[in-house]
Design an enzyme around this catalytic site. Structure first.
Site, PDB file in Angstrom:
ATOM      1  N   GLY A   1     -77.589 -25.491 -69.248  1.00 44.54           N
ATOM      2  CA  GLY A   1     -77.104 -24.610 -70.301  1.00 44.54           C
ATOM      3  C   GLY A   1     -78.121 -23.619 -70.823  1.00 44.54           C
TER       4      GLY A   1
ATOM      5  N   GLY B   1     -73.774 -25.976 -65.394  1.00 43.35           N
ATOM      6  CA  GLY B   1     -75.157 -26.047 -64.950  1.00 43.35           C
ATOM      7  C   GLY B   1     -76.113 -26.342 -66.081  1.00 43.35           C
TER       8      GLY B   1
ATOM      9  N   THR C   1     -69.474 -31.395 -67.391  1.00 44.51           N
ATOM     10  CA  THR C   1     -68.795 -30.186 -67.841  1.00 44.51           C
ATOM     11  C   THR C   1     -67.648 -29.834 -66.908  1.00 44.51           C
ATOM     12  OG1 THR C   1     -70.775 -29.306 -68.833  1.00 44.51           O
ATOM     13  CG2 THR C   1     -69.086 -27.720 -68.285  1.00 44.51           C
TER      14      THR C   1
ATOM     15  N   ARG D   1     -77.867 -30.004 -80.411  1.00 45.90           N
ATOM     16  CA  ARG D   1     -78.119 -29.067 -79.307  1.00 45.90           C
ATOM     17  C   ARG D   1     -76.785 -28.536 -78.743  1.00 45.90           C
ATOM     18  NH1 ARG D   1     -76.460 -29.050 -73.724  1.00 45.90           N
ATOM     19  NH2 ARG D   1     -77.909 -27.713 -72.604  1.00 45.90           N
ATOM     20  N   VAL D   2     -76.702 -27.231 -78.535  1.00 45.53           N
ATOM     21  CA  VAL D   2     -75.514 -26.607 -77.954  1.00 45.53           C
ATOM     22  C   VAL D   2     -75.939 -25.798 -76.740  1.00 45.53           C
ATOM     23  CG1 VAL D   2     -73.635 -24.960 -78.317  1.00 45.53           C
ATOM     24  CG2 VAL D   2     -74.299 -26.517 -80.160  1.00 45.53           C
ATOM     25  N   GLY D   3     -75.233 -25.971 -75.641  1.00 46.35           N
ATOM     26  CA  GLY D   3     -75.530 -25.235 -74.416  1.00 46.35           C
ATOM     27  C   GLY D   3     -74.654 -24.006 -74.261  1.00 46.35           C
ATOM     28  N   ASP D   4     -74.435 -23.619 -73.020  1.00 47.65           N
ATOM     29  CA  ASP D   4     -73.706 -22.391 -72.732  1.00 47.65           C
ATOM     30  C   ASP D   4     -72.196 -22.514 -72.889  1.00 47.65           C
ATOM     31  OD1 ASP D   4     -74.042 -24.113 -70.267  1.00 47.65           O
ATOM     32  OD2 ASP D   4     -72.477 -22.732 -69.598  1.00 47.65           O
TER      33      ASP D   4
END
Lengths: 147, 140
Positions: B55, B53, B1, B29-32
């Site tokens: 997510g 970091g 990232t 899947r989607v993180g922050d």
């Protein structure tokens, strides 16, 4: 005055790759810094800096993305303008060379977040740079990726 | 990232993030990273932040929003420490970069490393992979 800071991910950097990370961050910083020094906008500086990071296979973004359980690339990106609180974001995109620029293109077009095929269709209609997902894959054995 | 925060000569602040995700994660899947208040935020009257970091932990703590709220009352370094302390409630690693509305730049992390470069008007660009290598006295 102006200021800019970039990051290349919170993670364990494999031995011997510290310089590549510092160098990549400095190149990205320079891309944004040039805009700020010329009196340009923060939002443009952020987009250009992140594009440089997406182009660098050292980093897990754009060119250099990791593979999910299905063996596919899925990238996410977002950009926010502190003047207007406008946000543009894309998620789970597989064919965008520079997800940050598609997110930036969303800023003036209302939607906050587009995902998957919808985001890629938006990119195709608004000048986004499309690519083969394989073009984004870089061999970095053991890299878990990070958000 | 990867991420960036910038302040221009007109006082405008922006923040961005971009990620290639997690190796072997569930499809979809989607993180922050694309979520305002989780992986990034920018407000001209407070500052701008971009995070990296784990997510799911950053989402559960809305860590970017928490960092922004702290920036309303304390300098960037203290706000970063407060955010990392709060993150301990759920665990996980994070790295945070900040520019506040006064142009103060700072960064921090609880991960082993965090590659960062920064520059300000009148100060040369510098790059690091650990916050401990970046001398505190250089900050405004």
């Amino acid at each position: 005055g102006w200021a800019i800071i970039v990051h290349g991910g919170a993670k364990d950097i494999p031995p011997g790759l510290e310089d590549a990370h510092r160098r990549g961050c400095l190149l990205a910083l320079a891309a944004g810094q040039a805009i700020l020094e010329a009196g340009g906008a923060a939002i443009a500086a952020v987009e250009m800096a992140v594009r440089a990071l997406e182009e660098d296979p050292t980093f897990n973004a754009g060119h250099g993305a990791v593979l999910n359980a299905a063996g596919e690339v899925e990238c996410d990106a977002a950009i926010m303008d502190g003047a207007t609180l406008a946000v543009g974001g894309v998620a789970a995109v597989k064919t965008l060379r520079h997800p940050i620029s598609v997110a930036a293109a969303l800023l003036s077009r209302t939607p906050v977040l587009l995902v998957g095929a919808g985001a890629e269709a938006f990119a195709g209609a608004h000048g986004g740079e499309l690519c083969d997902p394989a073009d984004l894959i870089v061999a970095r054995p053991g890299d878990p990726g990070c958000d | 990232t990867v991420g960036c925060v910038a302040l221009d000569r007109h006082g405008n602040i922006a923040a961005g993030t971009s990620t290639g995700g997690l190796t072997g994660c569930h499809s979809g899947r989607v993180g922050d990273s694309p979520l305002p208040g989780c992986g990034l935020y920018a407000d001209n009257v407070v500052g701008g932040v971009s995070l990296s970091g784990d997510g799911e932990s950053l989402i559960r703590t809305t860590l970017a929003a928490r960092l922004m709220h702290s920036l309303e009352a304390m300098p960037p370094g203290a706000a970063i420490q407060a955010a990392l302390t709060y993150l301990a409630r759920v665990g996980g690693e994070a790295g945070l970069i900040v520019i506040d509305t006064e142009g103060r730049v700072d960064w921090g992390h609880n991960s082993a490393q965090f590659a960062v470069a920064h520059a300000r008007a009148g100060q040369p660009a510098r790059a690091f992979v650990n916050r401990a290598q970046d001398a505190q006295e250089d900050y405004p």
